[in-house]
Design a protein around this motif. Sequence first.
Motif, PDB file in Angstrom:
ATOM      1  N   GLU A   8     -12.178 -15.465 -18.274  1.00  0.00           N
ATOM      2  CA  GLU A   8     -11.393 -14.472 -19.116  1.00  0.00           C
ATOM      3  C   GLU A   8     -10.550 -14.795 -19.823  1.00  0.00           C
ATOM      4  O   GLU A   8      -9.844 -15.756 -19.932  1.00  0.00           O
ATOM      5  CB  GLU A   8     -10.921 -13.525 -17.898  1.00  0.00           C
ATOM      6  CG  GLU A   8      -9.825 -13.843 -17.159  1.00  0.00           C
ATOM      7  CD  GLU A   8      -9.370 -12.871 -16.102  1.00  0.00           C
ATOM      8  OE1 GLU A   8      -8.526 -12.196 -16.473  1.00  0.00           O
ATOM      9  OE2 GLU A   8      -9.851 -12.933 -14.812  1.00  0.00           O
ATOM     10  N   VAL A   9     -10.342 -13.978 -21.099  1.00  0.00           N
ATOM     11  CA  VAL A   9      -9.248 -14.003 -22.011  1.00  0.00           C
ATOM     12  C   VAL A   9      -8.374 -12.878 -22.057  1.00  0.00           C
ATOM     13  O   VAL A   9      -9.108 -11.700 -22.266  1.00  0.00           O
ATOM     14  CB  VAL A   9      -9.925 -14.271 -23.558  1.00  0.00           C
ATOM     15  CG1 VAL A   9      -8.915 -14.392 -24.408  1.00  0.00           C
ATOM     16  CG2 VAL A   9     -10.857 -15.525 -23.456  1.00  0.00           C
ATOM     17  N   ILE A 108      -4.980 -21.194 -18.921  1.00  0.00           N
ATOM     18  CA  ILE A 108      -4.130 -21.494 -20.037  1.00  0.00           C
ATOM     19  C   ILE A 108      -3.322 -20.451 -20.437  1.00  0.00           C
ATOM     20  O   ILE A 108      -3.753 -19.229 -20.577  1.00  0.00           O
ATOM     21  CB  ILE A 108      -5.048 -21.915 -21.363  1.00  0.00           C
ATOM     22  CG1 ILE A 108      -5.673 -23.082 -21.061  1.00  0.00           C
ATOM     23  CG2 ILE A 108      -4.171 -21.889 -22.779  1.00  0.00           C
ATOM     24  CD1 ILE A 108      -5.312 -24.529 -21.148  1.00  0.00           C
ATOM     25  N   VAL A 109      -1.962 -20.556 -20.470  1.00  0.00           N
ATOM     26  CA  VAL A 109      -1.120 -19.772 -20.807  1.00  0.00           C
ATOM     27  C   VAL A 109      -0.417 -20.355 -22.151  1.00  0.00           C
ATOM     28  O   VAL A 109       0.436 -21.337 -22.266  1.00  0.00           O
ATOM     29  CB  VAL A 109      -0.159 -19.432 -20.066  1.00  0.00           C
ATOM     30  CG1 VAL A 109       1.123 -18.314 -20.377  1.00  0.00           C
ATOM     31  CG2 VAL A 109      -0.537 -19.092 -18.525  1.00  0.00           C
ATOM     32  N   SER A 110      -0.793 -19.744 -23.329  1.00  0.00           N
ATOM     33  CA  SER A 110      -0.687 -20.225 -24.593  1.00  0.00           C
ATOM     34  C   SER A 110      -1.057 -19.302 -25.758  1.00  0.00           C
ATOM     35  O   SER A 110      -1.158 -18.104 -25.499  1.00  0.00           O
ATOM     36  CB  SER A 110      -1.486 -21.571 -24.931  1.00  0.00           C
ATOM     37  OG  SER A 110      -0.871 -22.257 -26.070  1.00  0.00           O
ATOM     38  N   ALA A 111      -0.873 -19.814 -26.938  1.00  0.00           N
ATOM     39  CA  ALA A 111      -1.136 -18.888 -28.011  1.00  0.00           C
ATOM     40  C   ALA A 111      -2.444 -18.197 -28.189  1.00  0.00           C
ATOM     41  O   ALA A 111      -2.855 -17.280 -28.626  1.00  0.00           O
ATOM     42  CB  ALA A 111      -0.933 -19.622 -29.449  1.00  0.00           C
ATOM     43  N   CYS A 112      -3.525 -19.120 -27.358  1.00  0.00           N
ATOM     44  CA  CYS A 112      -4.836 -18.794 -27.206  1.00  0.00           C
ATOM     45  C   CYS A 112      -5.548 -18.369 -28.615  1.00  0.00           C
ATOM     46  O   CYS A 112      -6.257 -17.349 -28.615  1.00  0.00           O
ATOM     47  CB  CYS A 112      -5.089 -17.611 -26.134  1.00  0.00           C
ATOM     48  SG  CYS A 112      -4.792 -17.953 -24.610  1.00  0.00           S
ATOM     49  N   VAL A 125     -11.482 -24.688 -18.171  1.00  0.00           N
ATOM     50  CA  VAL A 125     -10.474 -23.532 -17.987  1.00  0.00           C
ATOM     51  C   VAL A 125     -11.055 -22.334 -17.638  1.00  0.00           C
ATOM     52  O   VAL A 125     -12.181 -22.086 -18.189  1.00  0.00           O
ATOM     53  CB  VAL A 125      -9.546 -23.262 -19.298  1.00  0.00           C
ATOM     54  CG1 VAL A 125      -8.682 -22.315 -18.961  1.00  0.00           C
ATOM     55  CG2 VAL A 125      -8.743 -24.695 -19.351  1.00  0.00           C
ATOM     56  N   ASP A 126     -10.711 -21.836 -16.568  1.00  0.00           N
ATOM     57  CA  ASP A 126     -11.267 -20.324 -16.264  1.00  0.00           C
ATOM     58  C   ASP A 126     -10.625 -19.117 -16.836  1.00  0.00           C
ATOM     59  O   ASP A 126     -11.261 -18.014 -16.579  1.00  0.00           O
ATOM     60  CB  ASP A 126     -10.920 -20.339 -14.487  1.00  0.00           C
ATOM     61  CG  ASP A 126     -11.443 -21.591 -13.873  1.00  0.00           C
ATOM     62  OD1 ASP A 126     -12.746 -21.666 -13.804  1.00  0.00           O
ATOM     63  OD2 ASP A 126     -10.739 -22.263 -13.387  1.00  0.00           O
ATOM     64  N   ALA A 127      -9.244 -19.131 -17.280  1.00  0.00           N
ATOM     65  CA  ALA A 127      -8.720 -18.065 -17.504  1.00  0.00           C
ATOM     66  C   ALA A 127      -7.748 -18.390 -18.710  1.00  0.00           C
ATOM     67  O   ALA A 127      -7.401 -19.303 -18.917  1.00  0.00           O
ATOM     68  CB  ALA A 127      -8.234 -17.168 -16.695  1.00  0.00           C
ATOM     69  N   PHE A 128      -7.512 -17.465 -19.738  1.00  0.00           N
ATOM     70  CA  PHE A 128      -6.447 -17.783 -20.693  1.00  0.00           C
ATOM     71  C   PHE A 128      -5.773 -16.262 -20.922  1.00  0.00           C
ATOM     72  O   PHE A 128      -5.997 -15.304 -20.870  1.00  0.00           O
ATOM     73  CB  PHE A 128      -7.469 -17.719 -22.214  1.00  0.00           C
ATOM     74  CG  PHE A 128      -8.252 -18.835 -22.149  1.00  0.00           C
ATOM     75  CD1 PHE A 128      -9.855 -18.783 -21.633  1.00  0.00           C
ATOM     76  CD2 PHE A 128      -7.946 -20.063 -22.698  1.00  0.00           C
ATOM     77  CE1 PHE A 128     -10.507 -19.900 -21.688  1.00  0.00           C
ATOM     78  CE2 PHE A 128      -8.730 -21.267 -22.818  1.00  0.00           C
ATOM     79  CZ  PHE A 128     -10.047 -21.181 -22.363  1.00  0.00           C
ATOM     80  N   LEU A 129      -4.457 -16.708 -21.171  1.00  0.00           N
ATOM     81  CA  LEU A 129      -3.224 -15.459 -21.373  1.00  0.00           C
ATOM     82  C   LEU A 129      -2.597 -15.986 -22.572  1.00  0.00           C
ATOM     83  O   LEU A 129      -1.875 -17.093 -22.660  1.00  0.00           O
ATOM     84  CB  LEU A 129      -2.540 -15.622 -20.019  1.00  0.00           C
ATOM     85  CG  LEU A 129      -1.521 -14.369 -20.178  1.00  0.00           C
ATOM     86  CD1 LEU A 129      -2.062 -13.015 -20.000  1.00  0.00           C
ATOM     87  CD2 LEU A 129      -0.610 -14.478 -18.914  1.00  0.00           C
TER      88      LEU A 129
END
Length: 164
Positions: A8-9, A108-112, A125-129
């Motif tokens: 998920e993003v 991942i908690v970044s600019a994405c 990685v499983d998810a992005f925020l």
Amino acid sequence: MRRPEGVEVAKTRTRGLRRTYSQVVSGASGRVLVVDDNKVIRQLIKVNLELEGFEVVTANDGAECLDVVHRVCPDVITLDVVMPRLDGFGTAAQLRADPRTRHLPLAIVSACTQHEVEAGIEAGVDAFLAKPFEPAELVRVVHRLIERKDRRERKGTPAGRGRG
């Protein structure tokens, strides 16, 4: 690049500093290892997760994460991308390569950016925020990863999308 099922993003933007949660939930909901080289971001993530009842341990970068992960035994790890010594992608790849951590949910908690999402998917990685993020979205992503991990463990399948 097509996103694998289960990844998920979340893209949110904060609307300014304000208190989002009013009380600590009694009893830890799970343990989260927060990895970010920025002290302010680490503290922001830590406070918001603790207010929702999570136990939070922090690390300054990927190398420190790898040093403490086996002692901490987290349910979820959040990773920044750009960090000294070992970045988020390298950390994710090493966690996925280790049989003891291969199935830990990683966010991942970044600019994405598109590049970060593609590199993160490749690293397992499983998810992005996206930063800046809404605290409620952070909590939602962590809850969802822990719930997914718990469901897989009940079924006898380890959590995470580990390559191995």
